[in-house]
Scaffold this active site. Sequence first.
Site, PDB file in Angstrom:
ATOM      1  N   GLU A 123      -4.915  -7.136  -2.778  1.00  0.00           N
ATOM      2  CA  GLU A 123      -5.470  -7.711  -4.026  1.00  0.00           C
ATOM      3  C   GLU A 123      -6.181  -9.028  -3.732  1.00  0.00           C
ATOM      4  OE1 GLU A 123      -5.465  -5.866  -6.579  1.00  0.00           O
ATOM      5  OE2 GLU A 123      -3.663  -4.621  -6.517  1.00  0.00           O
TER       6      GLU A 123
HETATM    7  C1  LIG Z   1      -0.614  -1.259   2.673  1.00  0.00           C
HETATM    8  C2  LIG Z   1      -2.000  -1.583   2.232  1.00  0.00           C
HETATM    9  C3  LIG Z   1      -2.506  -1.001   1.084  1.00  0.00           C
HETATM   10  C4  LIG Z   1      -3.827  -1.254   0.703  1.00  0.00           C
HETATM   11  N1  LIG Z   1      -4.353  -0.601  -0.390  1.00  0.00           N
HETATM   12  C5  LIG Z   1      -5.683  -0.703  -0.641  1.00  0.00           C
HETATM   13  C6  LIG Z   1      -6.296   0.123  -1.634  1.00  0.00           C
HETATM   14  O1  LIG Z   1      -5.636   0.898  -2.326  1.00  0.00           O
HETATM   15  N2  LIG Z   1      -7.648   0.024  -1.806  1.00  0.00           N
HETATM   16  C7  LIG Z   1      -8.417  -0.830  -1.064  1.00  0.00           C
HETATM   17  O2  LIG Z   1      -9.620  -0.866  -1.260  1.00  0.00           O
HETATM   18  N3  LIG Z   1      -7.855  -1.638  -0.122  1.00  0.00           N
HETATM   19  C8  LIG Z   1      -6.520  -1.580   0.119  1.00  0.00           C
HETATM   20  N4  LIG Z   1      -5.955  -2.358   1.100  1.00  0.00           N
HETATM   21  C9  LIG Z   1      -6.782  -3.272   1.858  1.00  0.00           C
HETATM   22  C10 LIG Z   1      -6.534  -4.736   1.542  1.00  0.00           C
HETATM   23  O3  LIG Z   1      -7.004  -5.048   0.256  1.00  0.00           O
HETATM   24  C11 LIG Z   1      -7.194  -5.560   2.657  1.00  0.00           C
HETATM   25  O4  LIG Z   1      -6.413  -5.374   3.818  1.00  0.00           O
HETATM   26  C12 LIG Z   1      -7.330  -7.035   2.310  1.00  0.00           C
HETATM   27  O5  LIG Z   1      -8.271  -7.223   1.300  1.00  0.00           O
HETATM   28  C13 LIG Z   1      -7.736  -7.874   3.528  1.00  0.00           C
HETATM   29  O6  LIG Z   1      -8.833  -7.325   4.192  1.00  0.00           O
HETATM   30  P1  LIG Z   1      -8.770  -7.110   5.778  1.00  0.00           P
HETATM   31  O7  LIG Z   1      -7.525  -6.369   6.076  1.00  0.00           O
HETATM   32  O8  LIG Z   1     -10.035  -6.523   6.219  1.00  0.00           O
HETATM   33  O9  LIG Z   1      -8.596  -8.554   6.366  1.00  0.00           O
HETATM   34  P2  LIG Z   1      -9.788  -9.570   6.705  1.00  0.00           P
HETATM   35  O10 LIG Z   1     -10.709  -9.688   5.569  1.00  0.00           O
HETATM   36  O11 LIG Z   1     -10.363  -9.217   8.043  1.00  0.00           O
HETATM   37  O12 LIG Z   1      -8.981 -10.923   6.837  1.00  0.00           O
HETATM   38  C14 LIG Z   1      -8.247 -11.294   8.011  1.00  0.00           C
HETATM   39  C15 LIG Z   1      -7.748 -12.721   7.810  1.00  0.00           C
HETATM   40  O13 LIG Z   1      -8.875 -13.602   7.671  1.00  0.00           O
HETATM   41  C16 LIG Z   1      -8.788 -14.303   6.451  1.00  0.00           C
HETATM   42  N5  LIG Z   1     -10.132 -14.508   5.912  1.00  0.00           N
HETATM   43  C17 LIG Z   1     -11.078 -13.594   5.679  1.00  0.00           C
HETATM   44  N6  LIG Z   1     -12.160 -14.156   5.127  1.00  0.00           N
HETATM   45  C18 LIG Z   1     -11.886 -15.456   5.000  1.00  0.00           C
HETATM   46  C19 LIG Z   1     -12.587 -16.571   4.489  1.00  0.00           C
HETATM   47  N7  LIG Z   1     -13.807 -16.473   3.940  1.00  0.00           N
HETATM   48  N8  LIG Z   1     -11.993 -17.773   4.536  1.00  0.00           N
HETATM   49  C20 LIG Z   1     -10.756 -17.915   5.044  1.00  0.00           C
HETATM   50  N9  LIG Z   1     -10.030 -16.910   5.532  1.00  0.00           N
HETATM   51  C21 LIG Z   1     -10.589 -15.684   5.507  1.00  0.00           C
HETATM   52  C22 LIG Z   1      -7.918 -13.443   5.544  1.00  0.00           C
HETATM   53  O14 LIG Z   1      -7.328 -14.189   4.509  1.00  0.00           O
HETATM   54  C23 LIG Z   1      -6.921 -12.893   6.530  1.00  0.00           C
HETATM   55  O15 LIG Z   1      -5.893 -13.810   6.740  1.00  0.00           O
HETATM   56  C24 LIG Z   1      -4.620  -2.145   1.464  1.00  0.00           C
HETATM   57  C25 LIG Z   1      -4.084  -2.756   2.603  1.00  0.00           C
HETATM   58  C26 LIG Z   1      -2.806  -2.469   3.000  1.00  0.00           C
HETATM   59  C27 LIG Z   1      -2.286  -3.107   4.264  1.00  0.00           C
END
Ligand SMILES: Cc1cc2nc3c(=O)[nH]c(=O)nc-3n(C[C@H](O)[C@H](O)[C@H](O)COP(=O)(O)OP(=O)(O)OC[C@H]3O[C@@H](n4cnc5c(N)ncnc54)[C@H](O)[C@@H]3O)c2cc1C
Length: 606
Positions: free
Chosen positions: A415
Amino acid sequence: MAISSRATGSGSKTEITLSPGGGFLLEGTGSATVLTPEMLTDEQRMMQRTAEDFLKREVDPRVPEIEAKKPGLMRAILQKAGEVGLLGHDVPEIYGGLGGDKTSSSLITEAVSRLGSFAVSYGAHVGIGTMPIVLFGSPEQRQKYLPKLATGELIAAYALTEPGSGSDALAAKTSAVLSADGKTWKLNGSKQYITNAGFADVFTVFAKVDGEKFTGFLIERGAKGLVVGPEEHKLGIRGSSTCPLILEDCEIPVDGVLGQIGQGHKIAFNILNIGRWKLGVGAVGAAKYCLELGVGYSRDRKQFGKPICEFDLIRKKLGDIATNIFVTESMAYRTAGLLDARSHGIDPAAPDAQKQQIDAIEEHSIEASIIKVFGSEMLHATADETLQIFGGAGYIEDYPIERVSRDARINRIFEGTNEINRLLVPGTLLKRAMQGRLPLMALVSQVHMELVDPTKINRKIPEGPLGAERQKCDFAKRAVSYAASLGVQKYMQGITDKQELLGVLADCLIQLFAMDSAISRTMQIIAAKGEGAAAIPTAMTQLFVAKAHGMVFDGLREMLMWMSQDEEWGREIRDINTYYELTRVNTFSLRRKIAKHAIEAGGYAL
Ligand SMILES: Cc1cc2nc3c(=O)[nH]c(=O)nc-3n(C[C@H](O)[C@H](O)[C@H](O)COP(=O)(O)OP(=O)(O)OC[C@H]3O[C@@H](n4cnc5c(N)ncnc54)[C@H](O)[C@@H]3O)c2cc1C
């Protein structure tokens, strides 16, 4: 700024103050009437009991099978939830739902959050799965899907995240191209970590039309070219389904577009706002479960000849946990009340009913992000401290706290990660101030005037209950507004790149909303029931404000030490300190009193 409105859509007579999003910063602490759990109607409580009974009957006895992902089980339980009306709560009545209020919806969310896997599957279906169609679907799409989503005949999922774009969701690579005859869309790309994907029937999928226009689409399971990948193996919420989607020339009919072409960001962001506030509500439910477990174990477990709940360091944990639940609950229901007050009076049959609903949700996006961050971090700390109360047993699978502490971790990630939500809180607030939506500059000017001659600042503790706490929160609001104005003055538009500064402001705003919500709720309890009956909420508020107030000022000092030049620094710190009030608060005895209450009651009992 504040106008009165009916608190809920379900017959409550209570009038609450309809503050604008972020308005808590500018209002006198405790001056707004807010929705509190003490004001719930019988009808709302009945909904809560329905959800609690459902959990006890259908979920609690089957936790090991759910966690082992027994094929077909989660879907079957969701369908049973549909039979008792738990899936259609947020679906309009004209589409077979209950058209219920957000307050009851919060109560259901709290109740289902005892088991993380079920809570996440349920939340993905009723929230991010169903709400895009409720809020953005055409009449035909709503008629086609909503009645079946409300009963659980169909299960929904939401696919935004891609391997290359998580936080930066709008950088999605999935593309959509209309066929030459204009009859079908062809989608190519992949999505990852999609909750419920293993068994969902309908997916809201985001793709860029012609590689540019970010757009929502509805895709049914079985669509040509849609492949659901294998289940992920996760740290927690193991009973929930999480799979990738592969779209290889995935064909859907031309009317599969959800909302307007190029307007997918509106769907993505508004749906996340609902999810964020609900996540905070769910954290309250899960944390209450932790407290129940922690109290139960600490009463039974004896060391050094007595139950461990008699040791002060264990009581300290229980006191803090109960207090933090109280504060999160106060923030979450306050926001539910605001959403209901804004939604009250929207005619579901009006042509712009969906837009009015979306605007109501957008108005409180600041509060939604605050509750998401505070709730997820509160639950993480609560689960961890509860595990500590269990000692070695907490690390062993036989005890539910082992699972709960693993399940809690995800909340800080999805979220919108807590980092992204932290950036959104001050970013949105400052943007609204600049747009003239929030009169922040009026408060800042007042503060600057006060600082010209600080001797004129009224330091008399206000009369009435929680006077010292109200003063601390009011003064902290001034200090935060002043520090924010220094940041804006110094960096102008460039402030959006100063992440550590925004992080401090976010933490300060989060603590302010938390203090303000706890104080307002406790004052209302005192007004309704008297000081005696409000002894525990009063102690919790005093304890919380003592800590949060300190955190705000520590954060601001740190921010100024980084931001200001040598010659400015001393003056600015002095200015901030003008609003710092050190009063004697006996936090040790407050915690003991709160812990004793929780131990005697067997958990959270307000
Ligand atoms: C169990 C599970 C269920 C999920 N369910 C859904 C779903 O139903 N639908 C869906 O669409 N997604 C879903 N997700 C995805 C989830 O919303 C994303 O994992 C989340 O938004 C983070 O994206 P990412 O994993 O690519 O991390 P990244 O965006 O790569 O982030 C990695 C780290 O970098 C930080 N970061 C990134 N950008 C910035 C910035 N600009 N400034 C500072 N820090 C930053 C983040 O906070 C994080 O700590 C799910 C994930 C999991 C693990």
